[in-house]
Design an enzyme around this catalytic site. Sequence first.
Site, PDB file in Angstrom:
ATOM      1  N   GLN A   1      27.387  16.063  47.482  1.00 25.93           N
ATOM      2  CA  GLN A   1      26.933  15.029  46.541  1.00 25.93           C
ATOM      3  C   GLN A   1      26.872  13.655  47.207  1.00 25.93           C
ATOM      4  OE1 GLN A   1      25.967  16.031  43.646  1.00 25.93           O
ATOM      5  NE2 GLN A   1      25.483  14.070  42.685  1.00 25.93           N
TER       6      GLN A   1
ATOM      7  N   ILE B   1      36.179  44.198  55.959  1.00 25.84           N
ATOM      8  CA  ILE B   1      37.168  43.971  57.005  1.00 25.84           C
ATOM      9  C   ILE B   1      36.690  42.898  57.996  1.00 25.84           C
ATOM     10  CG2 ILE B   1      38.554  45.080  58.827  1.00 25.84           C
ATOM     11  CD1 ILE B   1      39.077  45.926  55.802  1.00 25.84           C
TER      12      ILE B   1
ATOM     13  N   GLY C   1      39.940  46.448  45.298  1.00 25.39           N
ATOM     14  CA  GLY C   1      40.027  45.102  45.870  1.00 25.39           C
ATOM     15  C   GLY C   1      41.292  44.432  45.365  1.00 25.39           C
TER      16      GLY C   1
ATOM     17  N   LEU D   1      43.024  46.696  54.280  1.00 25.35           N
ATOM     18  CA  LEU D   1      43.609  47.059  52.992  1.00 25.35           C
ATOM     19  C   LEU D   1      42.502  47.385  51.981  1.00 25.35           C
ATOM     20  CD1 LEU D   1      46.151  47.293  51.184  1.00 25.35           C
ATOM     21  CD2 LEU D   1      45.928  44.837  50.711  1.00 25.35           C
TER      22      LEU D   1
ATOM     23  N   GLU E   1      42.124  37.469  50.654  1.00 21.82           N
ATOM     24  CA  GLU E   1      43.599  37.626  50.608  1.00 21.82           C
ATOM     25  C   GLU E   1      44.162  37.400  49.205  1.00 21.82           C
ATOM     26  OE1 GLU E   1      45.846  36.339  53.972  1.00 21.82           O
ATOM     27  OE2 GLU E   1      44.140  36.680  55.322  1.00 21.82           O
TER      28      GLU E   1
HETATM   29  C1  LIG Z   1      34.704  37.055  53.751  1.00 20.28           C
HETATM   30  C2  LIG Z   1      35.690  38.103  53.315  1.00 20.28           C
HETATM   31  C3  LIG Z   1      36.624  38.582  54.229  1.00 20.28           C
HETATM   32  C4  LIG Z   1      37.539  39.563  53.842  1.00 20.28           C
HETATM   33  N1  LIG Z   1      38.411  40.063  54.780  1.00 20.28           N
HETATM   34  C5  LIG Z   1      39.224  41.096  54.430  1.00 20.28           C
HETATM   35  C6  LIG Z   1      40.045  41.736  55.420  1.00 20.28           C
HETATM   36  O1  LIG Z   1      40.065  41.338  56.602  1.00 20.28           O
HETATM   37  N2  LIG Z   1      40.827  42.782  55.053  1.00 20.28           N
HETATM   38  C7  LIG Z   1      40.836  43.262  53.772  1.00 20.28           C
HETATM   39  O2  LIG Z   1      41.568  44.205  53.508  1.00 20.28           O
HETATM   40  N3  LIG Z   1      40.059  42.677  52.804  1.00 20.28           N
HETATM   41  C8  LIG Z   1      39.260  41.619  53.112  1.00 20.28           C
HETATM   42  N4  LIG Z   1      38.460  41.042  52.152  1.00 20.28           N
HETATM   43  C9  LIG Z   1      38.450  41.589  50.802  1.00 20.28           C
HETATM   44  C10 LIG Z   1      39.088  40.678  49.764  1.00 20.28           C
HETATM   45  O3  LIG Z   1      40.474  40.673  49.937  1.00 20.28           O
HETATM   46  C11 LIG Z   1      38.630  41.169  48.385  1.00 20.28           C
HETATM   47  O4  LIG Z   1      37.249  40.849  48.263  1.00 20.28           O
HETATM   48  C12 LIG Z   1      39.416  40.554  47.262  1.00 20.28           C
HETATM   49  O5  LIG Z   1      40.739  41.021  47.268  1.00 20.28           O
HETATM   50  C13 LIG Z   1      38.789  40.852  45.898  1.00 20.28           C
HETATM   51  O6  LIG Z   1      38.494  42.216  45.750  1.00 20.28           O
HETATM   52  P1  LIG Z   1      37.035  42.650  45.225  1.00 20.28           P
HETATM   53  O7  LIG Z   1      36.032  41.948  46.065  1.00 20.28           O
HETATM   54  O8  LIG Z   1      36.995  44.113  45.154  1.00 20.28           O
HETATM   55  O9  LIG Z   1      36.926  42.017  43.768  1.00 20.28           O
HETATM   56  P2  LIG Z   1      37.530  42.653  42.414  1.00 20.28           P
HETATM   57  O10 LIG Z   1      38.943  43.043  42.591  1.00 20.28           O
HETATM   58  O11 LIG Z   1      36.580  43.682  41.888  1.00 20.28           O
HETATM   59  O12 LIG Z   1      37.475  41.368  41.450  1.00 20.28           O
HETATM   60  C14 LIG Z   1      36.259  40.913  40.841  1.00 20.28           C
HETATM   61  C15 LIG Z   1      36.640  39.719  39.950  1.00 20.28           C
HETATM   62  O13 LIG Z   1      37.595  40.153  38.958  1.00 20.28           O
HETATM   63  C16 LIG Z   1      38.751  39.333  39.009  1.00 20.28           C
HETATM   64  N5  LIG Z   1      39.935  40.133  38.684  1.00 20.28           N
HETATM   65  C17 LIG Z   1      40.272  41.365  39.159  1.00 20.28           C
HETATM   66  N6  LIG Z   1      41.442  41.770  38.603  1.00 20.28           N
HETATM   67  C18 LIG Z   1      41.847  40.781  37.766  1.00 20.28           C
HETATM   68  C19 LIG Z   1      42.959  40.583  36.901  1.00 20.28           C
HETATM   69  N7  LIG Z   1      43.929  41.513  36.795  1.00 20.28           N
HETATM   70  N8  LIG Z   1      43.035  39.427  36.182  1.00 20.28           N
HETATM   71  C20 LIG Z   1      42.061  38.486  36.286  1.00 20.28           C
HETATM   72  N9  LIG Z   1      40.972  38.614  37.071  1.00 20.28           N
HETATM   73  C21 LIG Z   1      40.871  39.738  37.817  1.00 20.28           C
HETATM   74  C22 LIG Z   1      38.815  38.820  40.448  1.00 20.28           C
HETATM   75  O14 LIG Z   1      39.565  37.631  40.562  1.00 20.28           O
HETATM   76  C23 LIG Z   1      37.330  38.594  40.741  1.00 20.28           C
HETATM   77  O15 LIG Z   1      36.937  37.351  40.208  1.00 20.28           O
HETATM   78  C24 LIG Z   1      37.548  40.045  52.508  1.00 20.28           C
HETATM   79  C25 LIG Z   1      36.613  39.538  51.590  1.00 20.28           C
HETATM   80  C26 LIG Z   1      35.689  38.585  51.985  1.00 20.28           C
HETATM   81  C27 LIG Z   1      34.688  38.077  50.971  1.00 20.28           C
END
Ligand SMILES: Cc1cc2nc3c(=O)[nH]c(=O)nc-3n(C[C@H](O)[C@H](O)[C@H](O)COP(=O)(O)OP(=O)(O)OC[C@H]3O[C@@H](n4cnc5c(N)ncnc54)[C@H](O)[C@@H]3O)c2cc1C
Length: 392
Positions: free
Chosen positions: A345, A167, A139, A133, A372
Amino acid sequence: MPDRAPQPVDRPLPTDEARELISLVRDIAQHEIAPKAAEEEDAGHFPREVFRLLSESGLLGLPYDSEYGGGDQPYEVYLQVLEELAAARLTVGLGVSVHTLSCHAVAHFGTKQQQVEHLPAMLGGGLLGAYCLSEATSGSDAASLRTRAVRDEQGGDWRITGTKSWITHGGIADFYTVMARTGEEGPRGITAFLVPGDAAGLSGALPERKMGMKGSPTAQVHFDGVRVPDARRIGEEGQGFAIALAALDSGRLGIAACAIGLAQSALDEALAYASGRRQFGRPISDFEGLRFMLADMATQIEAGRALYLAAARLRDAGRPFAKQAAMAKLHCTDTAMKVTTDAVQVLGGYGYTADFPAERYMREAKALQIVEGTNQIQRMVIARHLAGPESH
Ligand SMILES: Cc1cc2nc3c(=O)[nH]c(=O)nc-3n(C[C@H](O)[C@H](O)[C@H](O)COP(=O)(O)OP(=O)(O)OC[C@H]3O[C@@H](n4cnc5c(N)ncnc54)[C@H](O)[C@@H]3O)c2cc1C
């Protein structure tokens, strides 16, 4: 130093079959997973052979229909299996959860023909799945994704072009459930596809260099005009985002269970250490400052387990559970972060070294607050539910 062996979690399970399942999982966890966890995480080794064993043991399709090779288990049982696996090694628990997530679209939205054709191999045939996704620029705002699927000139097959990011199992999965844009901007222009891992034009990048869970490959996946027959489109055109979100409601429960397994291991480690380590002529577990900390850790874990199980039982009863799943994901992953930090800790300076697993648990817990749907996004989901159906 530690002289207190961890006690297995007391689980009131609904059936004898479930009890046998948990004991099988504990056996695999104890003999095949836990002994290699620290070394393989350090080396960034993904335990593919463990997933083959789990598949052979019927543990990769537990919550799905036995007609297609699943285990027919309620979520209440499946999640406790996940908890046990994650307690032994988060890379394995999370991997099983992501695999289950990647089977959700076909199992719940596929045609009968698609289910007959694909599910047996996905659920019990040794295959490993990935769920695609997220993208570099989408994200939390997943509905703004840019990967495109267009019909080829004959109007039959699709060609998928774009790059998915973050992913889990990216580059090593046998199949990918992929959300791609086939129409307008926003959530209604997205369609789901089931793409084989060996499709021409599909390639995985080098895994991200993560803070923890180094054994779990997280990578970009490139789609360079990947040809996908229309028979591999899951659901209707434009239904893909709804399909993706439905899978995530269930997937979040998996993350919650994994978080509690991780937290339980950190507590077990802290208890064992505190009973063996002596300062001021006494075990440090005699000091109220630590006893209260350990009591709080245990209480948060029990509360988290109760919360994810309550949400699972709603799901098993066919009732709405999305709000409770978001609450469980939020609470259990925040608990894992707090408990693993406190475990470091309790171990003092030793906790800050790689000689004990506490620091690894702490690094691993951080990922669970992000995957997720970050915990900020979980709060948004919960608040929307509190505001009533018209705000959805
Ligand atoms: C180890 C790992 C495994 C993963 N596996 C998968 C996978 O298998 N498939 C897949 O599709 N994705 C996967 N992901 C992606 C994951 O789902 C995204 O990293 C996550 O959804 C956040 O998106 P982003 O990293 O782009 O952060 P961003 O969306 O850019 O967010 C950055 C910060 O802003 C905050 N934020 C954003 N919008 C808002 C809002 N409206 N209100 C308040 N705060 C907000 C977020 O909470 C975060 O703190 C994985 C990520 C990791 C780290």
